[in-house]
Write an enzyme that holds these catalytic residues in place. Structure first.
Site, PDB file in Angstrom:
ATOM      1  N   THR A 199     -18.086   5.990   0.870  1.00  9.27           N
ATOM      2  CA  THR A 199     -17.876   5.141   2.092  1.00  9.27           C
ATOM      3  C   THR A 199     -18.920   4.096   1.863  1.00  9.27           C
ATOM      4  O   THR A 199     -20.016   4.441   1.795  1.00  9.27           O
ATOM      5  CB  THR A 199     -17.861   5.588   3.239  1.00  9.27           C
ATOM      6  OG1 THR A 199     -17.766   4.852   4.333  1.00  9.27           O
ATOM      7  CG2 THR A 199     -18.947   6.787   3.776  1.00  9.27           C
TER       8      THR A 199
ATOM      9  N   CYS B 157      12.045  -0.485  15.756  1.00 12.54           N
ATOM     10  CA  CYS B 157      12.044   0.738  16.649  1.00 12.54           C
ATOM     11  C   CYS B 157      13.473   1.198  16.829  1.00 12.54           C
ATOM     12  O   CYS B 157      14.149   0.508  17.328  1.00 12.54           O
ATOM     13  CB  CYS B 157      11.181   0.576  17.898  1.00 12.54           C
ATOM     14  SG  CYS B 157      11.324   2.236  18.968  1.00 12.54           S
TER      15      CYS B 157
ATOM     16  N   ASN C 139     -21.935   8.525  -3.856  1.00 15.22           N
ATOM     17  CA  ASN C 139     -21.179   7.206  -3.950  1.00 15.22           C
ATOM     18  C   ASN C 139     -21.570   6.748  -5.393  1.00 15.22           C
ATOM     19  O   ASN C 139     -22.637   7.003  -5.740  1.00 15.22           O
ATOM     20  CB  ASN C 139     -21.884   6.444  -2.979  1.00 15.22           C
ATOM     21  CG  ASN C 139     -20.921   5.101  -2.540  1.00 15.22           C
ATOM     22  OD1 ASN C 139     -20.841   4.290  -3.489  1.00 15.22           O
ATOM     23  ND2 ASN C 139     -20.467   5.247  -1.259  1.00 15.22           N
TER      24      ASN C 139
ATOM     25  N   ARG D 164       0.589  -1.067  -0.031  1.00 11.94           N
ATOM     26  CA  ARG D 164       0.071   0.145  -0.134  1.00 11.94           C
ATOM     27  C   ARG D 164       0.886   1.193  -0.102  1.00 11.94           C
ATOM     28  O   ARG D 164       0.448   2.285  -0.800  1.00 11.94           O
ATOM     29  CB  ARG D 164      -1.026   0.111   1.243  1.00 11.94           C
ATOM     30  CG  ARG D 164      -2.126  -1.076   1.051  1.00 11.94           C
ATOM     31  CD  ARG D 164      -2.961  -1.026   2.346  1.00 11.94           C
ATOM     32  NE  ARG D 164      -3.848   0.305   2.492  1.00 11.94           N
ATOM     33  CZ  ARG D 164      -4.958   0.613   1.890  1.00 11.94           C
ATOM     34  NH1 ARG D 164      -5.529  -0.077   0.859  1.00 11.94           N
ATOM     35  NH2 ARG D 164      -5.283   1.844   2.233  1.00 11.94           N
TER      36      ARG D 164
ATOM     37  N   ALA E 251     -17.186  10.194  -7.174  1.00 15.10           N
ATOM     38  CA  ALA E 251     -16.822  11.516  -6.442  1.00 15.10           C
ATOM     39  C   ALA E 251     -15.946  12.452  -7.509  1.00 15.10           C
ATOM     40  O   ALA E 251     -16.268  13.524  -7.193  1.00 15.10           O
ATOM     41  CB  ALA E 251     -15.996  10.884  -5.456  1.00 15.10           C
TER      42      ALA E 251
ATOM     43  N   HIS F 131      -8.949   7.080  11.286  1.00 16.33           N
ATOM     44  CA  HIS F 131      -8.469   5.718  11.255  1.00 16.33           C
ATOM     45  C   HIS F 131      -6.690   5.956  11.170  1.00 16.33           C
ATOM     46  O   HIS F 131      -6.106   4.821  10.984  1.00 16.33           O
ATOM     47  CB  HIS F 131      -9.030   4.690  10.053  1.00 16.33           C
ATOM     48  CG  HIS F 131     -10.327   4.378  10.296  1.00 16.33           C
ATOM     49  ND1 HIS F 131     -11.140   3.703   9.330  1.00 16.33           N
ATOM     50  CD2 HIS F 131     -11.168   4.490  11.425  1.00 16.33           C
ATOM     51  CE1 HIS F 131     -12.218   3.758   9.826  1.00 16.33           C
ATOM     52  NE2 HIS F 131     -12.154   4.142  11.244  1.00 16.33           N
TER      53      HIS F 131
END
Ligand code: OAD
Length: 243
Positions: A188, A147, A213, A70, A231, A119
């Site tokens: 959505t 980390c 939508n 992604r 959209a 999110h």
């Protein structure tokens, strides 16, 4: 549909308080796959099955491979006409709030300012051990990134299924929905809570609520306007000059 677009456009032009909720559909025309339906498939997995703490506990390499895919994909695309139109709308409306379920960062890239990312953010990582959050825009974080501070395993700083949203961000989103005169719900499926309730909360508080939508959703019937189309075609027409 034409009449609905014209009426809604007039309402938007007059409104003092506008709130917008977006989902994956607003980024679809940028080339970002949505979560549900055929588009939500990655290899043999449904995207929704990988966005869970259970999937990460079971197979963090697989979940990182999905998020690296992604990251790489989104690093190569940009915002589209719908994201841009929401920046233009923000310029026009005195009190404007944009709430997004998307983690792709395309609203920020377009220039949206008063933005609530419900999110989280794909470009941030969080240590599973020391909880530090770091911005890292690498398109590939590696197999199992760790980390820099404590060596713990990093995870995407996004909200997965079964996890709680940041209460401050959610509180601001609910407040913006309830106090809006007009609320747009764009791209959505309106399935994932609590985001899915925001449009209905606005409606219950007296707002004019419109869905934009590609297709009807379970909430279309509850909307004042349900406008079905892309959209990238519809949102600029609601905001721009002319028809
Ligand atoms: P979904 O994938 O569930 O729904 C995308 C919606 O966009 C569908 O209703 C499509 O009809 C619509 N759509 C697709 N292309 C469009 C276009 N060009 N113009 C307008 N609409 C279009 O995505 P979300 O509703 O955003 O959460 O999913 C909600 C959450 O579920 C996501 O934030 C994600 C996922 O699990 C997390 O990762 C925590």
């Amino acid at each position: 549909m034409e009449i609905a677009i014209q009426k809604l456009k007039k309402k938007l032009a007059r409104a003092e308080r506008v709130t917008v909720l977006t989902g994956a559909g607003i980024s679809a025309e940028s080339g970002v796959p949505t979560f549900r339906g055929a588009d939500g498939m990655w290899k043999n997995y449904q995207a929704t099955e990988l966005a869970t703490p259970q999937a990460f506990a079971r197979d963090p390499e697989l979940v990182w491979a999905f998020y690296n895919w992604r990251r790489d994909l989104i690093s190569k695309v940009t915002f589209n006409a719908a994201h841009q139109a929401l920046v233009d709308l923000e310029d026009q409306v005195p009190h404007f709030t944009l709430i997004t379920q998307n983690v792709d960062g395309l609203h920020l890239l377009a220039g949206s300012r008063n933005l609530l990312e419900l999110h989280g953010d794909l470009w941030k990582v969080r240590c599973t051990k020391c909880e530090r959050v770091v911005l890292d825009r690498s398109p590939d974080m590696g197999t199992l990134p760790t980390c820099a501070h404590c060596g713990g395993l990093l995870r995407p700083h996004v909200v997965w299924f079964g996890e709680s949203l940041d209460p401050d961000v959610l509180g601001s989103a609910v407040e913006a929905a309830r106090s809006s005169e007009v609320m747009l719900v764009i791209g959505t499926s309106a399935i994932v809570q609590p985001a899915a309730s925001l449009g209905l909360e606005a409606k219950a508080a007296g707002a004019t609520v419109a869905e934009i939508n590609l297709e009807a959703t379970g909430q279309s019937g509850a909307m004042d306007y349900a406008i079905h189309g892309k959209a990238g075609d519809i949102v600029p027409r609601l905001v721009g000059e002319g028809t």
